[in-house]
Design a protein around this motif. Structure first.
Motif, mmCIF file in Angstrom:
data_model
loop_
_atom_site.group_PDB
_atom_site.id
_atom_site.type_symbol
_atom_site.label_atom_id
_atom_site.label_comp_id
_atom_site.label_asym_id
_atom_site.label_seq_id
_atom_site.Cartn_x
_atom_site.Cartn_y
_atom_site.Cartn_z
ATOM 1 N N THR A 168 0.829 -1.202 0.000
ATOM 2 C CA THR A 168 0.000 0.000 0.000
ATOM 3 C C THR A 168 0.868 1.259 0.000
ATOM 4 O OG1 THR A 168 -1.855 -1.078 1.119
ATOM 5 C CG2 THR A 168 -1.738 1.315 1.280
ATOM 6 N N GLN A 169 1.940 1.224 0.788
ATOM 7 C CA GLN A 169 2.860 2.364 0.833
ATOM 8 C C GLN A 169 3.553 2.576 -0.506
ATOM 9 O OE1 GLN A 169 2.976 4.464 3.466
ATOM 10 N NE2 GLN A 169 1.325 3.148 4.213
ATOM 11 N N VAL A 170 3.894 1.482 -1.165
ATOM 12 C CA VAL A 170 4.547 1.567 -2.473
ATOM 13 C C VAL A 170 3.590 2.135 -3.512
ATOM 14 C CG1 VAL A 170 5.525 0.216 -4.387
ATOM 15 C CG2 VAL A 170 6.153 -0.322 -2.028
ATOM 16 N N LEU A 171 2.350 1.653 -3.502
ATOM 17 C CA LEU A 171 1.364 2.079 -4.497
ATOM 18 C C LEU A 171 0.963 3.542 -4.326
ATOM 19 C CD1 LEU A 171 -0.948 -1.072 -4.703
ATOM 20 C CD2 LEU A 171 1.043 -0.476 -6.100
ATOM 21 N N LYS A 172 1.113 4.066 -3.121
ATOM 22 C CA LYS A 172 0.808 5.480 -2.895
ATOM 23 C C LYS A 172 1.661 6.366 -3.792
ATOM 24 C CE LYS A 172 -0.881 5.684 1.895
ATOM 25 N NZ LYS A 172 -0.548 6.148 3.266
ATOM 26 N N GLU A 173 2.885 5.917 -4.067
ATOM 27 C CA GLU A 173 3.788 6.692 -4.909
ATOM 28 C C GLU A 173 3.300 6.736 -6.351
ATOM 29 O OE1 GLU A 173 7.765 5.314 -4.467
ATOM 30 O OE2 GLU A 173 7.726 5.402 -2.270
ATOM 31 N N TYR A 174 2.456 5.758 -6.714
ATOM 32 C CA TYR A 174 1.867 5.743 -8.064
ATOM 33 C C TYR A 174 0.489 6.427 -8.060
ATOM 34 C CZ TYR A 174 5.379 2.183 -9.272
ATOM 35 O OH TYR A 174 6.555 1.494 -9.515
ATOM 36 N N ARG A 175 0.111 6.921 -6.900
ATOM 37 C CA ARG A 175 -1.142 7.656 -6.723
ATOM 38 C C ARG A 175 -2.391 6.781 -6.893
ATOM 39 N NH1 ARG A 175 -0.027 13.691 -9.291
ATOM 40 N NH2 ARG A 175 1.841 14.134 -8.028
ATOM 41 N N PHE A 176 -2.315 5.581 -6.382
ATOM 42 C CA PHE A 176 -3.522 4.766 -6.248
ATOM 43 C C PHE A 176 -3.341 3.842 -5.052
ATOM 44 C CE2 PHE A 176 -0.921 2.252 -9.188
ATOM 45 C CZ PHE A 176 -1.092 0.938 -8.751
ATOM 46 N N THR A 177 -4.412 3.191 -4.637
ATOM 47 C CA THR A 177 -4.369 2.376 -3.428
ATOM 48 C C THR A 177 -4.550 0.890 -3.723
ATOM 49 O OG1 THR A 177 -6.758 2.437 -3.000
ATOM 50 C CG2 THR A 177 -5.444 4.301 -2.209
ATOM 51 N N PHE A 178 -4.286 0.088 -2.733
ATOM 52 C CA PHE A 178 -4.466 -1.364 -2.867
ATOM 53 C C PHE A 178 -5.932 -1.676 -3.151
ATOM 54 C CE2 PHE A 178 -5.244 -5.626 -1.226
ATOM 55 C CZ PHE A 178 -4.207 -6.346 -1.799
ATOM 56 N N MET A 179 -6.839 -0.922 -2.550
ATOM 57 C CA MET A 179 -8.265 -1.149 -2.731
ATOM 58 C C MET A 179 -8.708 -0.869 -4.165
ATOM 59 S SD MET A 179 -9.052 -2.331 0.135
ATOM 60 C CE MET A 179 -10.821 -2.463 -0.122
ATOM 61 N N ALA A 228 11.039 4.691 -11.376
ATOM 62 C CA ALA A 228 11.605 6.040 -11.345
ATOM 63 C C ALA A 228 10.582 7.101 -11.748
ATOM 64 C CB ALA A 228 12.822 6.120 -12.257
ATOM 65 N N LEU A 229 9.817 6.807 -12.797
ATOM 66 C CA LEU A 229 8.859 7.772 -13.328
ATOM 67 C C LEU A 229 7.468 7.615 -12.732
ATOM 68 C CD1 LEU A 229 9.894 7.688 -17.103
ATOM 69 C CD2 LEU A 229 10.675 9.248 -15.310
ATOM 70 N N LYS A 230 7.259 6.508 -12.007
ATOM 71 C CA LYS A 230 5.957 6.221 -11.384
ATOM 72 C C LYS A 230 4.825 6.151 -12.415
ATOM 73 C CE LYS A 230 8.073 6.137 -7.532
ATOM 74 N NZ LYS A 230 8.458 4.801 -7.003
ATOM 75 N N ARG A 231 5.133 5.513 -13.521
ATOM 76 C CA ARG A 231 4.118 5.299 -14.548
ATOM 77 C C ARG A 231 4.478 4.069 -15.380
ATOM 78 N NH1 ARG A 231 6.077 6.772 -19.452
ATOM 79 N NH2 ARG A 231 7.803 8.281 -19.549
ATOM 80 N N LEU A 232 3.503 3.555 -16.083
ATOM 81 C CA LEU A 232 3.698 2.374 -16.913
ATOM 82 C C LEU A 232 4.266 2.789 -18.269
ATOM 83 C CD1 LEU A 232 3.019 -0.675 -16.495
ATOM 84 C CD2 LEU A 232 0.941 -0.268 -17.826
ATOM 85 N N PRO A 233 5.360 2.158 -18.719
ATOM 86 C CA PRO A 233 5.929 2.480 -20.036
ATOM 87 C C PRO A 233 5.063 1.879 -21.151
ATOM 88 C CG PRO A 233 7.176 0.720 -19.013
ATOM 89 C CD PRO A 233 6.178 1.194 -17.982
ATOM 90 N N THR A 234 3.887 2.444 -21.329
ATOM 91 C CA THR A 234 2.856 1.878 -22.203
ATOM 92 C C THR A 234 3.304 1.673 -23.644
ATOM 93 O OG1 THR A 234 1.188 2.948 -20.819
ATOM 94 C CG2 THR A 234 0.477 2.148 -22.968
ATOM 95 N N ILE A 283 0.879 -2.566 -12.798
ATOM 96 C CA ILE A 283 1.924 -1.977 -11.948
ATOM 97 C C ILE A 283 2.034 -2.746 -10.634
ATOM 98 C CG2 ILE A 283 2.504 0.034 -10.523
ATOM 99 C CD1 ILE A 283 1.398 1.793 -12.789
ATOM 100 N N ALA A 284 0.896 -3.010 -10.000
ATOM 101 C CA ALA A 284 0.900 -3.734 -8.725
ATOM 102 C C ALA A 284 1.476 -5.130 -8.889
ATOM 103 C CB ALA A 284 -0.523 -3.812 -8.167
ATOM 104 N N ALA A 285 1.116 -5.810 -9.981
ATOM 105 C CA ALA A 285 1.615 -7.169 -10.225
ATOM 106 C C ALA A 285 3.132 -7.172 -10.409
ATOM 107 C CB ALA A 285 0.938 -7.764 -11.461
ATOM 108 N N VAL A 286 3.644 -6.177 -11.103
ATOM 109 C CA VAL A 286 5.100 -6.071 -11.298
ATOM 110 C C VAL A 286 5.787 -5.846 -9.957
ATOM 111 C CG1 VAL A 286 6.955 -4.675 -12.286
ATOM 112 C CG2 VAL A 286 4.968 -5.259 -13.681
#
Length: 214
Positions: free
Chosen positions: A115-126, A161-167, A189-192
């Motif tokens: 959850t703490q990690v995902l906060k950096e990507y601006r979304f939550t585990f939920m 580093a960029l907190k986004r998916l290299p789409t 992102i979460a799965a990775v």
């Protein structure tokens, strides 16, 4: 990583350092009170963890569970040698019972850490409940995207580093449609993060991706 650590001293040092919190947490659960690096229990638990690395057999299951078992056993033996018999009266097979009972707690701790990690990507585990793939073809596409990223560590570094998916790169090389990548971005992102990181219990829920990577 545990298998590699048993063969390489440099990896061993990094592996132990990465799991210091786990070692202290496991020692604290056995001791029934908080353990720090200043306590004797830390040394006992550290030796047990190192021993677990040397004795671990990949074919026999989770390293984390095996390490928990050895840390618990070594601390019980330590307390007995010190004349502290409070643990001796517990049922036979307490080690296995402790490992089973600790699984729920470890899963909870992993969720909190993620959850703490995902906060950096601006979304939550939920948020994952709403963006997780449901259809078999969509799950397969997401698994393909995750596998591609994990096979190319430089993409993992870029994502972190960029907190986004290299789409664009994923779409071009994995042939996964952009529509799926964007719709299930959070899930991918979460799965990775789970499969690349230290989340042995959460990774059990992504076994279909791990199987596809073999």
């Amino acid at each position: 990583m545990a298998v590699k650590a048993a063969r390489d001293d440099e990896i061993l040092y990094m592996f132990i350092e990465k799991h210091e919190f786990f070692i202290l947490k496991t020692a604290s659960k056995t001791a029934k009170h908080y353990i720090s690096k200043k306590d004797d229990e830390w040394s006992v638990a550290l030796v047990a963890f190192s021993d677990a690395i040397k004795k671990y057999d990949y074919e026999r299951g989770s390293f984390i569970s095996f390490a928990e078992l050895l840390i618990h056993r070594n601390l019980v033996d330590y307390y007995r040698s010190q004349g502290r018999h409070s643990l001796e009266s517990q049922d036979e097979g307490i080690e296995d019972k402790a490992v089973i009972e600790s699984k729920d707690n470890n899963l909870k701790w992993e969720i909190e850490a993620l959850t703490q990690v995902l906060k950096e990507y601006r979304f939550t585990f939920m948020d994952l409940a709403d963006c997780s793939p449901k259809a078999a073809k969509t799950k397969e596409a997401c698994a393909k995207a995750v596998s591609y990223i994990l096979d190319n560590p430089i993409l993992v570094k870029e994502m972190r580093a960029l907190k986004r998916l290299p789409t664009k790169i994923i779409e071009k090389n994995s042939k996964v449609p952009r529509k799926i990548l964007e719709r299930h971005r959070k899930y991918i992102i979460a799965a990775v993060e789970i499969l690349y990181g230290d989340y042995p219990y959460l990774s059990e829920y992504l076994v279909y991706i791990k199987e596809g990577m073999k």
